[in-house]
Scaffold this motif. Structure first.
Motif, short mmCIF file in Angstrom:
data_model
loop_
_atom_site.label_atom_id
_atom_site.label_comp_id
_atom_site.label_asym_id
_atom_site.label_seq_id
_atom_site.Cartn_x
_atom_site.Cartn_y
_atom_site.Cartn_z
N UNK A 195 40.58 36.55 37.61
CA UNK A 195 40.72 37.06 38.98
C UNK A 195 42.12 37.60 39.24
N UNK A 196 42.98 37.56 38.22
CA UNK A 196 44.36 38.00 38.41
C UNK A 196 44.44 39.36 39.09
N UNK A 197 45.25 39.45 40.12
CA UNK A 197 45.59 40.65 40.90
C UNK A 197 44.51 41.07 41.90
N UNK A 198 43.36 40.39 41.93
CA UNK A 198 42.33 40.79 42.90
C UNK A 198 42.82 40.62 44.33
N UNK A 220 47.23 44.89 37.12
CA UNK A 220 45.90 44.32 36.93
C UNK A 220 45.84 43.58 35.60
N UNK A 221 44.74 42.86 35.38
CA UNK A 221 44.62 42.00 34.20
C UNK A 221 44.61 42.79 32.91
N UNK A 222 43.90 43.90 32.88
CA UNK A 222 43.81 44.70 31.66
C UNK A 222 45.20 45.19 31.24
N UNK A 223 45.96 45.70 32.20
CA UNK A 223 47.31 46.18 31.89
C UNK A 223 48.19 45.02 31.45
#
Length: 444
Positions: A195-198, A220-223
């Motif tokens: 959920x990071x950055x949501x 965001x999580x991907x980055x």
């Protein structure tokens, strides 16, 4: 010059709590306090508590009592600190109580009872990476606080609040400092890593572009995973709630940018029990995703945790869970018997499962998973694995493969037949020749 005051410190609970302890210890050292491992010689004792389940609450209360008996001057913080009345009822002599990640309040209370020592730049040296409670070669990297879910067996949101993500710039800067200090493995943790950055996106109406090392990046999580993957060390993800976008991380694992390891707390497989837990999840959909993940990344290790004996769990529900285990063939699995927790809705649910049935189901579950784990580890015999060295003694080397997180998974016992020079933190190649239910044996 007078000697610096001594602060005793006890840290209980999960890796997220450990990171909170590291933060407090760093601030204590920066202020010039000595940190000591005993009650008797301390001017003040800090207990960082856990309050997730009843056994953790009991351990925390007992530890507070020990500190009071041995020292008398005790400050309490952490998850159980969110329930001040419960602590005061048992230990009314505690000086101050704060909840989790209350760093400024803890330091204010320390200053109140043990005045801040005179600053000495030659003594008060704190490493750039801060004080760490893990071995030098690995560290936990906490990327957010709190959780937006309301699982009926859990009281974490009432203790730690809703999701609050750290800035990607803060996280990457900390990761870089740790790598510069010699860390070889970062274990990414939070209550809900995927959920990071949501929360930041909701506040900012989209994924905001920020700058790190002079380059524009998305928060965001991907980055985050992509950038962590450029640091040249092992990156391991924990507590990854199975959102759809988790699928996007698997190619990064296949490419070797982050470890092929996913820690996903599935909790159950019965649709009825999952609904009662307020957990999403279609068994068929989860199995489809696991199959797809393994097609993309054949070396993927899957870890999960499950609860048996949840209120209303019938033998049919439990059999659905066992059938899921057989089909999913997860590599690493933890199992917990449902434990009533004050404040958790599940504690008040009807159809509580008797303890003897919980115990019996727990053993059946673990017996099946041991068979699965043993069979999967047998497949590694004859293979050469990358192993990070955790310990060296007269009997050889103890390390972990990419499939093994510290303290919760298995280890690899290594005979150094070639007598190569090895030190803790090195990543070595090991040929596996033996396996049991949890551990591997090999040579280098």
């Amino acid at each position: 010059m007078t000697a610096s005051p001594n602060i005793g410190f006890i840290s209980l609970g999960c890796p997220k709590n450990l990171v909170d302890s590291e933060r407090i210890l760093t601030e204590l050292r920066a202020d010039g306090y000595n940190i000591i491992p005993s009650y008797e010689d301390a001017d003040l004792v800090i207990v960082n508590t856990c309050g997730f389940i009843d056994s953790a609450v009991q351990e925390s209360l007992e530890t507070i009592g020990e500190a009071l008996d041995a020292n008398g001057k005790v400050i309490v913080t952490g998850c159980l600190g969110a329930k001040e009345n419960q602590i005061r009822e048992v230990h009314p002599k505690v000086l101050e109580i704060t909840g989790p990640h209350s760093y400024e309040a803890v330091m204010s209370h320390v200053h109140k009872y043990v005045p801040k020592p005179e600053y000495n730049p030659y003594v008060n040296l704190v490493p750039k990476q801060g004080v760490k409670l893990t071995p030098k070669h690995y560290a936990y990297l906490k990327i957010s606080e709190g959780c937006d879910h309301r699982c009926t067996f859990c009281i974490i949101p009432s203790m730690r609040g809703d999701l609050e993500s750290r800035s990607i710039v803060q996280v990457l800067d900390e990761a870089k400092r740790l790598v510069d200090a010699g860390v070889k493995e970062l274990l990414v943790v939070s209550q809900d890593t995927s959920a990071y950055s949501m929360d930041l996106k909701r506040k900012e109406s989209g994924s905001k572009t920020v700058f790190w090392n002079g380059m524009p990046i998305k928060n965001d999580l991907m980055t985050l995973c992509e950038k962590l993957g450029t640091l040249g060390i092992w990156i391991r993800l924990h507590y990854v709630y199975p959102y759809p976008h988790v699928d996007d991380l698997i190619p990064l694992m296949a490419q070797g940018k982050i470890l092929p390891y996913l820690d996903i707390p599935l909790q159950h497989a019965s649709p009825k029990i999952l609904k009662a837990m307020k957990r999403p999840g279609s068994v068929e959909r989860v199995l489809e995703r696991i199959k797809k993940w393994r097609e993309i990344c054949p070396e993927l290790t899957l870890r999960s945790t499950f609860i048996v004996g949840f209120p209303g769990e019938t033998e049919e529900d439990f059999q659905i869970l066992l059938d899921f285990l057989k089909e999913a063939q997860l590599d690493r699995v933890g199992c917990f018997k449902f434990s009533p927790v004050e404040g958790a809705p599940a504690t008040e649910m009807a159809d509580q499962v008797p303890e003897e049935i919980k115990e019996e189901r727990f053993h059946r579950f673990m017996q099946l998973q041991q068979e699965i784990s043993s069979a999967r580890l047998q497949q590694k015999i004859g293979k050469t694995l990358a192993v990070i060295v955790d310990e060296i003694d007269e009997d050889g080397i103890i390390g972990r493969s990419m499939a093994d997180a510290p303290e919760i998974d298995g280890v690899v016992y290594v005979d150094n037949l070639s007598e190569m020079a090895v030190k803790v933190g090195d990543v070595i190649s090991v040929k596996i020749h033996q396996a049991d239910e949890y551990d591997l044996w090999g040579t280098c």
